[in-house]
Structures are given as structure tokens and as C-alpha cells.
Design a protein around this motif. Structure first.
Motif, PDB file in Angstrom:
ATOM      1  N   ILE A 229       0.831  -1.210   0.000  1.00 43.41           N
ATOM      2  CA  ILE A 229       0.000   0.000   0.000  1.00 43.41           C
ATOM      3  C   ILE A 229       0.866   1.262   0.000  1.00 43.41           C
ATOM      4  O   ILE A 229       0.596   2.225  -0.718  1.00 43.41           O
ATOM      5  CB  ILE A 229      -0.916   0.026   1.249  1.00 43.41           C
ATOM      6  CG1 ILE A 229      -1.765  -1.246   1.312  1.00 43.41           C
ATOM      7  CG2 ILE A 229      -1.776   1.276   1.268  1.00 43.41           C
ATOM      8  CD1 ILE A 229      -2.811  -1.357   0.257  1.00 43.41           C
ATOM      9  N   ILE A 230       1.920   1.260   0.804  1.00 45.37           N
ATOM     10  CA  ILE A 230       2.731   2.450   1.056  1.00 45.37           C
ATOM     11  C   ILE A 230       4.049   2.358   0.302  1.00 45.37           C
ATOM     12  O   ILE A 230       4.826   1.428   0.507  1.00 45.37           O
ATOM     13  CB  ILE A 230       3.024   2.599   2.572  1.00 45.37           C
ATOM     14  CG1 ILE A 230       1.727   2.575   3.395  1.00 45.37           C
ATOM     15  CG2 ILE A 230       3.829   3.858   2.846  1.00 45.37           C
ATOM     16  CD1 ILE A 230       0.790   3.722   3.136  1.00 45.37           C
ATOM     17  N   GLN A 231       4.312   3.352  -0.558  1.00 45.16           N
ATOM     18  CA  GLN A 231       5.589   3.369  -1.267  1.00 45.16           C
ATOM     19  C   GLN A 231       6.659   4.166  -0.514  1.00 45.16           C
ATOM     20  O   GLN A 231       7.854   3.957  -0.715  1.00 45.16           O
ATOM     21  CB  GLN A 231       5.416   3.980  -2.664  1.00 45.16           C
ATOM     22  CG  GLN A 231       4.706   3.079  -3.651  1.00 45.16           C
ATOM     23  CD  GLN A 231       3.203   3.071  -3.438  1.00 45.16           C
ATOM     24  OE1 GLN A 231       2.559   4.121  -3.510  1.00 45.16           O
ATOM     25  NE2 GLN A 231       2.642   1.899  -3.179  1.00 45.16           N
ATOM     26  N   LEU A 232       6.227   5.108   0.326  1.00 44.05           N
ATOM     27  CA  LEU A 232       7.193   5.860   1.142  1.00 44.05           C
ATOM     28  C   LEU A 232       6.704   5.891   2.593  1.00 44.05           C
ATOM     29  O   LEU A 232       5.796   6.646   2.934  1.00 44.05           O
ATOM     30  CB  LEU A 232       7.362   7.297   0.636  1.00 44.05           C
ATOM     31  CG  LEU A 232       8.258   8.187   1.522  1.00 44.05           C
ATOM     32  CD1 LEU A 232       9.692   7.670   1.511  1.00 44.05           C
ATOM     33  CD2 LEU A 232       8.204   9.641   1.076  1.00 44.05           C
ATOM     34  N   PRO A 233       7.287   5.061   3.438  1.00 47.32           N
ATOM     35  CA  PRO A 233       6.918   5.143   4.858  1.00 47.32           C
ATOM     36  C   PRO A 233       7.703   6.261   5.540  1.00 47.32           C
ATOM     37  O   PRO A 233       8.917   6.386   5.355  1.00 47.32           O
ATOM     38  CB  PRO A 233       7.344   3.764   5.395  1.00 47.32           C
ATOM     39  CG  PRO A 233       8.463   3.345   4.499  1.00 47.32           C
ATOM     40  CD  PRO A 233       8.221   3.968   3.150  1.00 47.32           C
ATOM     41  N   PHE A 234       7.019   7.087   6.321  1.00 45.76           N
ATOM     42  CA  PHE A 234       7.674   8.159   7.083  1.00 45.76           C
ATOM     43  C   PHE A 234       7.253   8.029   8.543  1.00 45.76           C
ATOM     44  O   PHE A 234       6.070   8.104   8.857  1.00 45.76           O
ATOM     45  CB  PHE A 234       7.273   9.536   6.547  1.00 45.76           C
ATOM     46  CG  PHE A 234       7.827  10.678   7.358  1.00 45.76           C
ATOM     47  CD1 PHE A 234       9.100  11.162   7.117  1.00 45.76           C
ATOM     48  CD2 PHE A 234       7.078  11.242   8.385  1.00 45.76           C
ATOM     49  CE1 PHE A 234       9.621  12.199   7.880  1.00 45.76           C
ATOM     50  CE2 PHE A 234       7.586  12.281   9.152  1.00 45.76           C
ATOM     51  CZ  PHE A 234       8.864  12.769   8.900  1.00 45.76           C
ATOM     52  N   MET A 235       8.229   7.826   9.414  1.00 44.52           N
ATOM     53  CA  MET A 235       7.951   7.673  10.839  1.00 44.52           C
ATOM     54  C   MET A 235       8.069   9.034  11.526  1.00 44.52           C
ATOM     55  O   MET A 235       9.059   9.742  11.330  1.00 44.52           O
ATOM     56  CB  MET A 235       8.932   6.678  11.467  1.00 44.52           C
ATOM     57  CG  MET A 235       8.744   6.490  12.971  1.00 44.52           C
ATOM     58  SD  MET A 235       7.106   5.830  13.409  1.00 44.52           S
ATOM     59  CE  MET A 235       7.250   4.159  12.762  1.00 44.52           C
ATOM     60  N   MET A 236       7.063   9.398  12.319  1.00 47.64           N
ATOM     61  CA  MET A 236       7.118  10.657  13.061  1.00 47.64           C
ATOM     62  C   MET A 236       8.388  10.678  13.918  1.00 47.64           C
ATOM     63  O   MET A 236       8.628   9.750  14.697  1.00 47.64           O
ATOM     64  CB  MET A 236       5.884  10.826  13.944  1.00 47.64           C
ATOM     65  CG  MET A 236       4.597  11.066  13.184  1.00 47.64           C
ATOM     66  SD  MET A 236       4.642  12.543  12.141  1.00 47.64           S
ATOM     67  CE  MET A 236       4.836  13.842  13.358  1.00 47.64           C
ATOM     68  N   PRO A 237       9.207  11.736  13.803  1.00 46.42           N
ATOM     69  CA  PRO A 237      10.529  11.763  14.452  1.00 46.42           C
ATOM     70  C   PRO A 237      10.456  12.164  15.918  1.00 46.42           C
ATOM     71  O   PRO A 237      11.059  13.168  16.330  1.00 46.42           O
ATOM     72  CB  PRO A 237      11.280  12.807  13.618  1.00 46.42           C
ATOM     73  CG  PRO A 237      10.206  13.774  13.206  1.00 46.42           C
ATOM     74  CD  PRO A 237       8.971  12.929  12.981  1.00 46.42           C
ATOM     75  N   MET A 238       9.721  11.414  16.732  1.00 47.89           N
ATOM     76  CA  MET A 238       9.519  11.800  18.130  1.00 47.89           C
ATOM     77  C   MET A 238      10.837  11.926  18.884  1.00 47.89           C
ATOM     78  O   MET A 238      10.969  12.750  19.785  1.00 47.89           O
ATOM     79  CB  MET A 238       8.591  10.801  18.825  1.00 47.89           C
ATOM     80  CG  MET A 238       7.148  10.898  18.346  1.00 47.89           C
ATOM     81  SD  MET A 238       6.068   9.672  19.129  1.00 47.89           S
ATOM     82  CE  MET A 238       6.251  10.062  20.859  1.00 47.89           C
ATOM     83  N   GLY A 239      11.827  11.108  18.521  1.00 51.59           N
ATOM     84  CA  GLY A 239      13.114  11.180  19.189  1.00 51.59           C
ATOM     85  C   GLY A 239      13.864  12.468  18.906  1.00 51.59           C
ATOM     86  O   GLY A 239      14.817  12.811  19.617  1.00 51.59           O
ATOM     87  N   GLN A 240      13.454  13.189  17.857  1.00 49.06           N
ATOM     88  CA  GLN A 240      14.130  14.436  17.490  1.00 49.06           C
ATOM     89  C   GLN A 240      13.326  15.668  17.866  1.00 49.06           C
ATOM     90  O   GLN A 240      13.728  16.789  17.567  1.00 49.06           O
ATOM     91  CB  GLN A 240      14.418  14.437  15.985  1.00 49.06           C
ATOM     92  CG  GLN A 240      15.309  13.293  15.526  1.00 49.06           C
ATOM     93  CD  GLN A 240      15.493  13.283  14.022  1.00 49.06           C
ATOM     94  OE1 GLN A 240      15.698  14.302  13.387  1.00 49.06           O
ATOM     95  NE2 GLN A 240      15.395  12.088  13.425  1.00 49.06           N
TER      96      GLN A 240
END
Length: 658
Positions: free
Chosen positions: A245-256
Motif C-alpha cells: 500500500i505504502i511506497q514511502l513510509p515516514f515515521m514521526m521523528p519523536m526522538g528528534q
């Protein structure tokens, strides 16, 4: 800026200030969307409350000024209200098609697409009406995929022609269509997965970019009926579906995230602190050791702070404490802390309350955590953490070799947390939290750490979700390991007698809290020297000057300058003083024939029959001690101001300047 009460749990509005400092991430995604080939689907991943909507809001805001991009926003949660899962799914698809058709000038094609889509939707709804609510949502997709000329492939071809014509028409500015689907993780997981499948099959159309805000764990739950519970063996099946389904996964950068900046902005907004607020790095340390960097959790924390602030103001008759500790009429809380440090301790204990309620409850009963020991751990756990196989003892012995668990109180903490899976996983964070409080925030005050924490804990009880029958109270004062409720009540009555006696003759000491119950009150006066504490104590009665400024080396500078003025200070005051490395003190016991109150070194405050002596001593010497030390500090402050002015070329500055 006017103070607000509470923080609304809403995403950051488009174009609003980015206090999390994630602009670089949104700008990168914007550039990717502008330059990428299509069709493509971007998955904005993150746990609930991590800021996914705020991020896509910022992207939407940026593209609002781009005439070549048409934007369509779908809030899937809104479409699911008062609808069956099948109906909400089809409403979302229909809404996207309607938005696309708004840009079409070909009436015949527009009618054909509407007609084809309507027939598909009716067939799907017929299937949906035959099944239990949400139990076979996948059949909807099967019905759509199995349709003939009006099936998915036919509809997708029509939409491809439509979007292509929109992009190529000379009279139309749109070259790319960006479709946002938000709040998928608020929908029942199986229905969210069905929506993802339909979006993939229907809208795999050139010139279209999808941004889907969803937590990957929702996809996992939505596929359990198909693959079973996720295990290391079948994990690839869940990932394969997501990757399809997803071609570009982007994880929310909570650590940053810039946690310190974000939290301080909210605390300033509610009026808890002023200026730059609390120390950013210290705030980040406490947050990450407790509630974590989820913006939704942080807003809940700030709302607790806001309520406690109102509660404290009401108790004090409507006056408000400033960040410097001054009140419109009442003084600071009765602790040894600088007012700003006291606010930070209050903030930290609220974090503990939210993250680890059982540990917070234990701290309420035993505020001096440095005295926690094996006996306390036994009372709390009844040794339930120990097992016949000896697994606990091996892990305990290994932990005791580390810096986090080499003290008795840390070992007790390890035992207490071991039997609770969530706290066991984070016991090192809890240990570091307490170590920070002990070694950094309350450095140099180990002898009264229990009193200090208990005093601040009394303010946090109104937001606690735990209940206990341990605490007994007298006149509103609770039992504590360091002082009984009855003794607290007596100590408070003595404070009120003392404050009555010095109210008309002092400027600083008269602001002491009339709600206090410990043996000392600490106050600051920013007009004299910010951060330097004027302390007054009950037993034995004493006055102390205690520098607590930043940077720490300025405390040494202040004490050295005070000692260089020793003769002048003692001459003005009229008595010798006790000079120590960090403070200068005048005790009752330093006077001739004054040992009567110092006979019991463990006594935290005098017996009632000695109160008149205590009150008279403090009444007699408070004005002279306050004025003498104020004059000396003002002289030091004037000297450091001159040194700072003359040293500007070399970059020298002092805390006392300005």
C-alpha cells in the motif's frame, strides 16, 4: 501574552508556530511530493497523539499557495460517525471522486463516472447490509473487484483519464493532486485496512499523491483476522501488506522533537513560568524518563499543571506566584528550593504521577526516597518478585552491579518495579529520574529531601488518579515519614506567630508562606540579588543566606566576596556569624546562654513552651539580618555589574548582572 487556562488537544494549526522543531521534516516531505513520480502513497506513521495531523497540516498550508496543486482533505473519523463501516468506507471514496470532478469541464464524462461509481457503491452496500457490522468488510472490496464494466479497473481508467485531462488542460493550473486521509487510526482496525485496500486499487492514478496518517500497529490489528497474531514467523506478511500500500513510509521523528522548547512554550502559555521558562535540557530529561515525548501526553501534563496552579491560587486567596517566586500577597511555598527550582520539582512530580502512579503513591507515603530500603520493598511486594528458579535473584545481582542500582534505595526500587511488567521495562528510567532529582535539582539539600518533596507533593494530590487509605491528616496536614500530621500542624501555627511578629519590620521574611509546615522557609528577592535565598528556621531558630544562582561558579564568587566583607557585615549586624563554604548563618545557639533550644539535635522544631523565646529571637534579629545581607549583596551586585561592563570585550558575564 495573556495567560490561558488549559491546553486544547488539537493539532497545530496550518501555519502556526512549530515548537517541536520538525520544520525540516515537513520541508523535506514537501520537496519530495513536488518532485516525485506518481502515483505514489506516503504513509505518515506514528502512535496516536504523536503529531501526524500537525505535520500534514503544515504540508497542506505550504501547498495552499501553490496554484499547480489541487488538495483534497479527508477526515476518515468524521465519515465513520453514525455510519456502518461499509457506508463510511464508500463515503470516503465518493468524496474524493466528487472533489476530482469539480475540476472537470466534460459533462458527459462527469456523468459517466458518477453513474459507474454509483452502481459500484450500491452493489457494495448491498453486500454490507447482509453481514454483521464490520465483521466482513473485506467482502466489500471483493464485490468491487469482481464487478464487470463498472468495476474497479473501469472506474480507475475513467479516473486516470479525468486526472490526466485536468493536468493537461491549458485552462487548468493543476499539475498534481494531493489527497490527505487523516485519522485512520481512530477507525476500527479492520475497516481502516479495508479503506487502505480500496484506496490502493481505485486511486492508483498518475498525477495523484496520497498522504495517509496511520499507526502501523492499527494495520497489524486490522490484519489479525487474516494472518493471526503477529509473531516473528509471520511478521513479514504484515509488512508485505503495508509495503504494498505504502511506497514511502515516514515515521514521526519523536526522538528528534525539541521537547524542552515545546513544553516551555505551553507552560508560558498557561502562565506557570515566564520568559524562557524552565531549563530545556532538564525538561527533556524528565519528560523522556517519564511520560515520553508524545505531544498528546504532554498536553495532558500541562493541563494538570494548569489545574494545580489555579488550585494553589485559590488556596492563597487568589494571589499568583511568579516565576521568580514573588507573590501579589503571600510569599513562596515553604521549601528550601529557589522558586524556579520548586516549579521544576512540581513539574517533575506530575510527570511521575502520570507515568508511574504506583511509584508516585509510594513517594506520597515515603517522600524521602533516599531512605527506601529492603524493609520497605518487603512491605510493598511481600517478596512476590522472587521465584524458585532464581531468575529474579540473578537479574537483581546483575542490576546491582550497574550505576543505576548500586545504592540501597535503588535496589529497593528495582524490587518494587520488578513485579509490574510496564514498570520493570522502565525501571532504569525511573532510577535515573530520582537520581536527577537527588543529585542535580536537590544537590546540597540531602538532609531535607523528604521535607522538600512532601511539601511539593501536597500540591499535586488534586490531579492524582490513585487513591489510598495510608494518609491521615490533622488540620489538613498529612502524615509523613519525616514529620507527623500533628507536628506539621503545630509547626504551621508557630510560623503564623513568627510571621505576625515580623510583618511590620521586614521586607523579605514577611513574605513567608502561612501554609508552611516544615522547619524552614526560603525566599528570594530579585531586586536584591536573583537566586540568593534568605532562609528563616524554627528549630533551632536561625537566619541563613544561601546563594543558589546559575551558573554554579557564581555562588562561589558571591561567598568569596561576602567573606571578604566579613568584618563590615558582622559590625553592621552586631554579632558574629557562622561562615560555611556555601552559606552564612546566625543561630540562636550562637548567643550567650542560648543552648536551651539546642539540647535535642534531632528536634525539628521547639516544644510549645519555648515558642515565645523562638518568636522573640526571630522578631529581634530578622530586620537586622535582612538589611545587613541586602546591603552586602547590593554592593556585590554593583561590583559585578561594573566588572561585566568592563569585561564585555572579553565576553565576561555574571548572573547578578541586569
Amino acid at each position: 501574552m495573556a495567560k490561558i487556562v488549559g491546553v486544547v488537544d488539537e493539532p497545530v494549526a496550518p501555519g502556526a508556530t512549530d515548537n517541536l522543531d520538525i520544520n525540516i521534516h515537513s520541508r523535506s516531505l514537501i520537496k519530495f511530493i513536488q518532485q516525485s513520480n506518481t502515483p505514489i502513497t506516503v504513509g505518515i506513521q506514528g502512535e496516536w497523539g504523536s503529531g501526524k495531523t500537525s505535520l500534514i497540516n503544515s504540508i497542506y498550508h505550504e501547498f495552499n499557495s501553490d496554484p499547480t496543486i489541487k488538495q483534497i482533505w479527508i477526515n476518515s473519523w468524521e465519515y465513520s460517525l453514525l455510519s456502518t463501516p461499509e457506508e463510511s468506507l464508500l463515503k470516503i471514496i465518493n468524496r474524493i471522486i466528487e472533489e476530482l470532478l469539480e475540476s472537470d469541464t466534460d459533462t458527459k464524462r462527469k456523468d459517466a463516472i458518477k453513474s459507474g461509481a454509483e452502481k459500484i457503491f450500491k452493489g457494495a452496500l448491498r453486500v454490507g447490509a447482509q453481514v454483521a457490522l464490520g465483521t466482513e468488510a473485506a467482502k466489500v472490496t471483493q464485490e468491487l473487484l469482481g464487478s464487470a464494466e463498472q468495476g474497479i479497473s473501469a472506474l480507475r481508467k475513467q479516473l486516470t483519464d479525468l486526472v490526466g485531462d485536468i493536468a493537461n488542460r491549458s485552462s487548468n493550473p493543476y499539475k498534481k493532486i494531493v489527497i490527505y486521509v487523516d485519522d485512520l487510526d481512530r477507525i476500527e482496525p479492520r475497516n481502516a485496512v479495508a479503506i487502505l485496500e480500496l484506496l490502493k486499487n481505485i486511486f492508483s492514478v498518475p498525477n495523484c499523491v496520497f498522504l495517509l496518517a496511520i499507526d502501523y500497529q492499527v494495520v497489524v490489528k486490522g490484519l489479525e483476522h487474516k494472518f493471526g497474531k503477529q509473531t516473528p514467523e509471520n511478521e513479514w506478511e504484515f509488512r508485505a501488506f503495508f509495503d504494498k500500500i505504502i511506497q514511502l513510509p515516514f515515521m514521526m521523528p519523536m526522538g528528534q522533537y525539541n521537547i524542552g522548547k515545546y513544553v516551555n512554550a505551553l507552560l508560558v502559555e498557561i502562565g506557570f513560568v515566564e520568559g524562557e521558562g524552565l531549563d530545556d535540557e532538564a525538561v527533556r530529561e524528565i519528560i523522556l524518563r517519564t511520560i515520553g515525548g508524545n505531544p498528546r501526553s504532554i498536553k495532558r501534563l500541562v493541563n494538570s499543571v494548569s489545574l494545580i496552579q489555579i488550585f494553589s491560587e485559590e488556596k492563597s486567596g487568589g494571589t499568583q506566584t511568579t516565576a521568580e517566586g514573588d507573590k501579589a500577597g503571600g510569599g513562596t511555598e515553604n521549601t528550601e528550593l529557589d522558586p524556579k527550582d520548586e516549579k521544576f520539582l512540581l513539574f517533575s512530580l506530575l510527570c511521575l504521577q502520570i507515568a508511574y502512579p504506583p511509584i508516585y503513591s509510594l513517594l506520597n507515603r515515603e517522600p524521602d526516597f533516599t531512605k527506601w530500603d529492603d524493609k520497605l520493598a518487603l512491605q510493598e511486594t511481600k517478596r512476590s518478585e522472587e521465584d524458585k528458579e532464581g531468575i529474579f535473584l540473578r537479574e537483581f545481582e546483575n542490576a546491582a552491579q550497574t550505576e543505576d542500582f548500586n545504592e540501597d534505595w535503588e535496589k529497593a526500587l528495582y524490587r518494587i518495579c520488578y513485579g509490574r511488567p510496564r514498570m520493570k521495562a522502565r525501571v532504569a528510567d525511573i532510577s535515573k529520574f530520582f537520581s536527577y532529582i537527588k543529585d542535580d535539582l536537590l544537590d546540597g539539600q540531602q538532609d531535607i529531601i523528604g521535607e522538600t518533596i512532601a511539601s511539593v507533593l501536597s500540591q499535586t494530590s488534586v490531579t492524582s488518579i490513585t487513591s489510598t487509605d495510608h494518609a491521615q491528616s490533622v488540620d489538613g496536614f498529612k502524615e509523613a515519614a519525616w514529620k507527623s500530621a500533628a507536628d506539621k500542624s503545630l509547626s504551621n501555627k508557630l510560623w503564623n506567630e513568627i510571621l505576625d511578629a515580623i510583618e511590620d519590620t521586614t521586607k523579605i521574611f514577611k513574605r513567608g508562606s502561612r501554609k508552611g509546615s516544615s522547619g524552614r522557609i526560603s525566599l528570594t528577592d530579585k531586586s536584591v540579588y536573583p537566586g540568593v535565598q534568605f532562609r528563616i528556621g524554627q528549630g533551632p531558630p536561625a537566619f541563613t543566606l544561601y546563594p543558589r544562582v546559575n551558573p554554579p561558579e557564581d555562588n562561589i564568587m558571591i561567598m568569596e566576596k561576602l567573606k571578604s566583607m566579613k568584618g563590615e557585615i558582622e559590625s553592621q549586624f552586631g554579632h558574629p556569624l557562622t561562615w560555611k563554604r556555601k552559606e552564612v548563618t546566625f543561630y540562636y545557639k550562637d548567643l550567650p546562654d542560648a543552648q536551651i533550644l539546642a539540647s535535642d539535635p534531632d528536634q525539628r522544631f521547639p516544644d510549645q513552651d519555648k515558642w515565645p523565646v523562638v518568636v522573640e529571637f526571630l522578631r529581634q534579629y530578622a530586620p537586622a539580618f535582612e538589611s545587613t545581607m541586602s546591603d552586602a549583596l547590593l554592593k556585590i551586585r554593583h561590583e559585578t555589574d561594573k566588572e561585566a561592563d568592563s569585561g564585555k570585550g572579553s565576553g565576561q558575564t555574571h548572573q547578578g548582572s541586569g
